[in-house]
Write a protein that holds these residues in place. Structure first.
Motif, PDB file in Angstrom:
ATOM      1  N   TYR A  34       0.823  -1.207   0.000  1.00  0.00           N
ATOM      2  CA  TYR A  34       0.000   0.000   0.000  1.00  0.00           C
ATOM      3  C   TYR A  34       0.862   1.264   0.000  1.00  0.00           C
ATOM      4  O   TYR A  34       0.507   2.271  -0.611  1.00  0.00           O
ATOM      5  CB  TYR A  34      -0.924   0.010   1.215  1.00  0.00           C
ATOM      6  CG  TYR A  34      -2.188  -0.788   1.032  1.00  0.00           C
ATOM      7  CD1 TYR A  34      -3.154  -0.396   0.101  1.00  0.00           C
ATOM      8  CD2 TYR A  34      -2.425  -1.936   1.775  1.00  0.00           C
ATOM      9  CE1 TYR A  34      -4.317  -1.131  -0.081  1.00  0.00           C
ATOM     10  CE2 TYR A  34      -3.587  -2.680   1.606  1.00  0.00           C
ATOM     11  CZ  TYR A  34      -4.528  -2.267   0.675  1.00  0.00           C
ATOM     12  OH  TYR A  34      -5.675  -2.990   0.495  1.00  0.00           O
ATOM     13  N   ARG A  35       1.993   1.195   0.692  1.00  0.00           N
ATOM     14  CA  ARG A  35       2.834   2.385   0.802  1.00  0.00           C
ATOM     15  C   ARG A  35       3.640   2.641  -0.464  1.00  0.00           C
ATOM     16  O   ARG A  35       3.915   3.789  -0.811  1.00  0.00           O
ATOM     17  CB  ARG A  35       3.779   2.237   1.998  1.00  0.00           C
ATOM     18  CG  ARG A  35       4.597   3.488   2.268  1.00  0.00           C
ATOM     19  CD  ARG A  35       5.371   3.378   3.561  1.00  0.00           C
ATOM     20  NE  ARG A  35       6.109   4.598   3.843  1.00  0.00           N
ATOM     21  CZ  ARG A  35       6.892   4.773   4.901  1.00  0.00           C
ATOM     22  NH1 ARG A  35       7.023   3.795   5.790  1.00  0.00           N
ATOM     23  NH2 ARG A  35       7.539   5.908   5.084  1.00  0.00           N
ATOM     24  N   TYR A  36       4.022   1.578  -1.161  1.00  0.00           N
ATOM     25  CA  TYR A  36       4.849   1.726  -2.365  1.00  0.00           C
ATOM     26  C   TYR A  36       4.150   1.049  -3.550  1.00  0.00           C
ATOM     27  O   TYR A  36       4.558  -0.032  -3.987  1.00  0.00           O
ATOM     28  CB  TYR A  36       6.236   1.116  -2.144  1.00  0.00           C
ATOM     29  CG  TYR A  36       6.969   1.668  -0.951  1.00  0.00           C
ATOM     30  CD1 TYR A  36       7.640   2.887  -1.016  1.00  0.00           C
ATOM     31  CD2 TYR A  36       6.987   0.970   0.262  1.00  0.00           C
ATOM     32  CE1 TYR A  36       8.308   3.394   0.081  1.00  0.00           C
ATOM     33  CE2 TYR A  36       7.660   1.479   1.366  1.00  0.00           C
ATOM     34  CZ  TYR A  36       8.314   2.689   1.270  1.00  0.00           C
ATOM     35  OH  TYR A  36       8.977   3.195   2.363  1.00  0.00           O
ATOM     36  N   PRO A  37       3.101   1.657  -4.085  1.00  0.00           N
ATOM     37  CA  PRO A  37       2.318   0.991  -5.135  1.00  0.00           C
ATOM     38  C   PRO A  37       2.990   0.948  -6.498  1.00  0.00           C
ATOM     39  O   PRO A  37       2.530   0.222  -7.382  1.00  0.00           O
ATOM     40  CB  PRO A  37       1.038   1.833  -5.184  1.00  0.00           C
ATOM     41  CG  PRO A  37       1.465   3.186  -4.734  1.00  0.00           C
ATOM     42  CD  PRO A  37       2.528   2.956  -3.699  1.00  0.00           C
ATOM     43  N   THR A  38       4.074   1.708  -6.697  1.00  0.00           N
ATOM     44  CA  THR A  38       4.675   1.778  -8.032  1.00  0.00           C
ATOM     45  C   THR A  38       6.011   1.054  -8.144  1.00  0.00           C
ATOM     46  O   THR A  38       6.591   1.023  -9.227  1.00  0.00           O
ATOM     47  CB  THR A  38       4.895   3.250  -8.438  1.00  0.00           C
ATOM     48  OG1 THR A  38       5.788   3.878  -7.503  1.00  0.00           O
ATOM     49  CG2 THR A  38       3.574   4.007  -8.462  1.00  0.00           C
ATOM     50  N   VAL A  39       6.519   0.477  -7.051  1.00  0.00           N
ATOM     51  CA  VAL A  39       7.838  -0.150  -7.106  1.00  0.00           C
ATOM     52  C   VAL A  39       7.722  -1.587  -7.605  1.00  0.00           C
ATOM     53  O   VAL A  39       6.639  -2.183  -7.616  1.00  0.00           O
ATOM     54  CB  VAL A  39       8.529  -0.121  -5.725  1.00  0.00           C
ATOM     55  CG1 VAL A  39       8.696   1.309  -5.248  1.00  0.00           C
ATOM     56  CG2 VAL A  39       7.743  -0.925  -4.709  1.00  0.00           C
ATOM     57  N   THR A  40       8.847  -2.151  -8.012  1.00  0.00           N
ATOM     58  CA  THR A  40       8.867  -3.499  -8.570  1.00  0.00           C
ATOM     59  C   THR A  40       8.809  -4.548  -7.465  1.00  0.00           C
ATOM     60  O   THR A  40       9.012  -4.252  -6.279  1.00  0.00           O
ATOM     61  CB  THR A  40      10.147  -3.709  -9.391  1.00  0.00           C
ATOM     62  OG1 THR A  40      11.283  -3.594  -8.522  1.00  0.00           O
ATOM     63  CG2 THR A  40      10.244  -2.667 -10.509  1.00  0.00           C
ATOM     64  N   SER A  41       8.565  -5.783  -7.873  1.00  0.00           N
ATOM     65  CA  SER A  41       8.526  -6.887  -6.907  1.00  0.00           C
ATOM     66  C   SER A  41       9.889  -7.095  -6.255  1.00  0.00           C
ATOM     67  O   SER A  41       9.974  -7.455  -5.079  1.00  0.00           O
ATOM     68  CB  SER A  41       8.075  -8.174  -7.609  1.00  0.00           C
ATOM     69  OG  SER A  41       6.758  -8.039  -8.092  1.00  0.00           O
ATOM     70  N   SER A  42      10.956  -6.873  -6.999  1.00  0.00           N
ATOM     71  CA  SER A  42      12.301  -7.000  -6.425  1.00  0.00           C
ATOM     72  C   SER A  42      12.518  -5.974  -5.323  1.00  0.00           C
ATOM     73  O   SER A  42      13.102  -6.277  -4.274  1.00  0.00           O
ATOM     74  CB  SER A  42      13.359  -6.828  -7.521  1.00  0.00           C
ATOM     75  OG  SER A  42      13.246  -7.841  -8.492  1.00  0.00           O
ATOM     76  N   SER A  43      12.040  -4.746  -5.553  1.00  0.00           N
ATOM     77  CA  SER A  43      12.170  -3.713  -4.533  1.00  0.00           C
ATOM     78  C   SER A  43      11.324  -4.043  -3.307  1.00  0.00           C
ATOM     79  O   SER A  43      11.750  -3.814  -2.168  1.00  0.00           O
ATOM     80  CB  SER A  43      11.754  -2.358  -5.114  1.00  0.00           C
ATOM     81  OG  SER A  43      11.842  -1.342  -4.137  1.00  0.00           O
ATOM     82  N   ILE A  44      10.132  -4.587  -3.531  1.00  0.00           N
ATOM     83  CA  ILE A  44       9.288  -5.007  -2.408  1.00  0.00           C
ATOM     84  C   ILE A  44       9.991  -6.096  -1.602  1.00  0.00           C
ATOM     85  O   ILE A  44       9.969  -6.093  -0.361  1.00  0.00           O
ATOM     86  CB  ILE A  44       7.928  -5.514  -2.917  1.00  0.00           C
ATOM     87  CG1 ILE A  44       7.131  -4.368  -3.546  1.00  0.00           C
ATOM     88  CG2 ILE A  44       7.126  -6.154  -1.794  1.00  0.00           C
ATOM     89  CD1 ILE A  44       6.709  -3.302  -2.577  1.00  0.00           C
ATOM     90  N   ALA A  45      10.628  -7.038  -2.291  1.00  0.00           N
ATOM     91  CA  ALA A  45      11.351  -8.109  -1.605  1.00  0.00           C
ATOM     92  C   ALA A  45      12.481  -7.540  -0.750  1.00  0.00           C
ATOM     93  O   ALA A  45      12.720  -8.001   0.376  1.00  0.00           O
ATOM     94  CB  ALA A  45      11.897  -9.103  -2.627  1.00  0.00           C
ATOM     95  N   ASP A  46      13.182  -6.536  -1.263  1.00  0.00           N
ATOM     96  CA  ASP A  46      14.261  -5.904  -0.492  1.00  0.00           C
ATOM     97  C   ASP A  46      13.713  -5.201   0.746  1.00  0.00           C
ATOM     98  O   ASP A  46      14.305  -5.271   1.828  1.00  0.00           O
ATOM     99  CB  ASP A  46      15.020  -4.905  -1.368  1.00  0.00           C
ATOM    100  CG  ASP A  46      15.800  -5.590  -2.478  1.00  0.00           C
ATOM    101  OD1 ASP A  46      16.099  -6.794  -2.328  1.00  0.00           O
ATOM    102  OD2 ASP A  46      16.098  -4.920  -3.492  1.00  0.00           O
ATOM    103  N   ARG A  47      12.590  -4.516   0.595  1.00  0.00           N
ATOM    104  CA  ARG A  47      11.994  -3.817   1.738  1.00  0.00           C
ATOM    105  C   ARG A  47      11.479  -4.812   2.778  1.00  0.00           C
ATOM    106  O   ARG A  47      11.565  -4.561   3.983  1.00  0.00           O
ATOM    107  CB  ARG A  47      10.864  -2.904   1.264  1.00  0.00           C
ATOM    108  CG  ARG A  47      11.334  -1.768   0.366  1.00  0.00           C
ATOM    109  CD  ARG A  47      10.180  -0.897  -0.104  1.00  0.00           C
ATOM    110  NE  ARG A  47      10.620   0.075  -1.085  1.00  0.00           N
ATOM    111  CZ  ARG A  47      11.206   1.234  -0.800  1.00  0.00           C
ATOM    112  NH1 ARG A  47      11.408   1.566   0.468  1.00  0.00           N
ATOM    113  NH2 ARG A  47      11.582   2.063  -1.754  1.00  0.00           N
ATOM    114  N   LEU A  48      10.948  -5.922   2.314  1.00  0.00           N
ATOM    115  CA  LEU A  48      10.482  -6.951   3.241  1.00  0.00           C
ATOM    116  C   LEU A  48      11.656  -7.550   4.008  1.00  0.00           C
ATOM    117  O   LEU A  48      11.548  -7.838   5.209  1.00  0.00           O
ATOM    118  CB  LEU A  48       9.735  -8.039   2.467  1.00  0.00           C
ATOM    119  CG  LEU A  48       8.892  -9.016   3.292  1.00  0.00           C
ATOM    120  CD1 LEU A  48       7.779  -8.276   4.023  1.00  0.00           C
ATOM    121  CD2 LEU A  48       8.310 -10.105   2.400  1.00  0.00           C
ATOM    122  N   LEU A  49      12.780  -7.717   3.340  1.00  0.00           N
ATOM    123  CA  LEU A  49      13.981  -8.227   4.001  1.00  0.00           C
ATOM    124  C   LEU A  49      14.456  -7.260   5.082  1.00  0.00           C
ATOM    125  O   LEU A  49      14.865  -7.676   6.175  1.00  0.00           O
ATOM    126  CB  LEU A  49      15.082  -8.451   2.961  1.00  0.00           C
ATOM    127  CG  LEU A  49      16.444  -8.914   3.490  1.00  0.00           C
ATOM    128  CD1 LEU A  49      16.324 -10.280   4.165  1.00  0.00           C
ATOM    129  CD2 LEU A  49      17.472  -8.964   2.362  1.00  0.00           C
TER     130      LEU A  49
END
Length: 208
Positions: A34-49
């Protein structure tokens, strides 16, 4: 992948069963989505890490995005909340000048431009409305510019709450006082565009 030297087994990225997240991890993932709706899945994975020290491959992130109801759509550019403003100088010159010359002499070939009257007009337009037209006789500075804004919008200020404001970036409009007036009236000034860019300001086509 099996290494013959040591017989150690290592997980290869993108292979094997998808990682299953528990409820807390899914909740954290939703917050990031919800906070980063435009970033890629790779970026989401990095943020989750970074958030929960859990490494998830991007393919799993894409699958969870879909399962959580997220769909890829193109952003729509809305122009119905943008105010286009500008000032334009109009001149009335002497036309149809009559020359009295002796008979037989050639007509004058040079004409000197003579301005009879000059006025500057300030105005603004937006999606379904326009401001008052303000006729300016003297030179403009920051103080008089704010007065022009007040007179131009007058009773229409409530209609443009939350709108974006575009001007052609004259020196008197690009000041702290002018920006404060717009901000106090809940109007956001757009300054991140080229200073001389008539193609980006719709009112340029209105003046004719």
């Amino acid at each position: 992948m099996l290494f013959q030297e040591t017989n150690d087994v290592m997980e290869r990225t993108g292979r094997g069963r998808l990682h299953m997240l528990n409820n807390d991890e899914i909740h954290t993932l939703q917050q990031i989505l919800y906070r980063y709706p435009t970033v890629t899945s790779s970026s989401i994975a990095d943020r989750l890490l970074q958030r929960i020290s859990l490494r998830i491959n991007p393919r799993t992130i894409r699958n969870y995005r879909l399962s959580l109801g997220f769909r890829a759509v193109h952003a729509r550019t809305r122009l119905n909340n943008v105010i286009f403003s500008d000032e334009k100088a109009f001149e009335v010159d002497i036309s149809g000048v009559v020359y009295w010359i002796p008979y037989g002499r050639p007509r004058p070939t040079q004409y000197q431009h003579q301005v009879q009257f000059r006025v500057t007009v300030f105005g603004a337009i937006w999606y379904d409305e326009r401001s008052n037209l303000i006729f300016i006789g003297d030179r403009t500075n920051t103080t008089t510019y704010i007065q022009h804004l007040q007179a131009a919008f007058h009773l229409r200020l409530r209609q443009v709450f939350g709108y974006y404001f575009i001007h052609d970036r004259p020196t008197w409009a690009h000041t702290t006082l002018a920006h404060d007036w717009l901000r106090n009236n809940r109007i956001s000034c757009m300054d991140n565009y080229p200073p001389v860019s008539p193609d980006l300001n719709a009112i340029e086509s209105v003046w004719g």
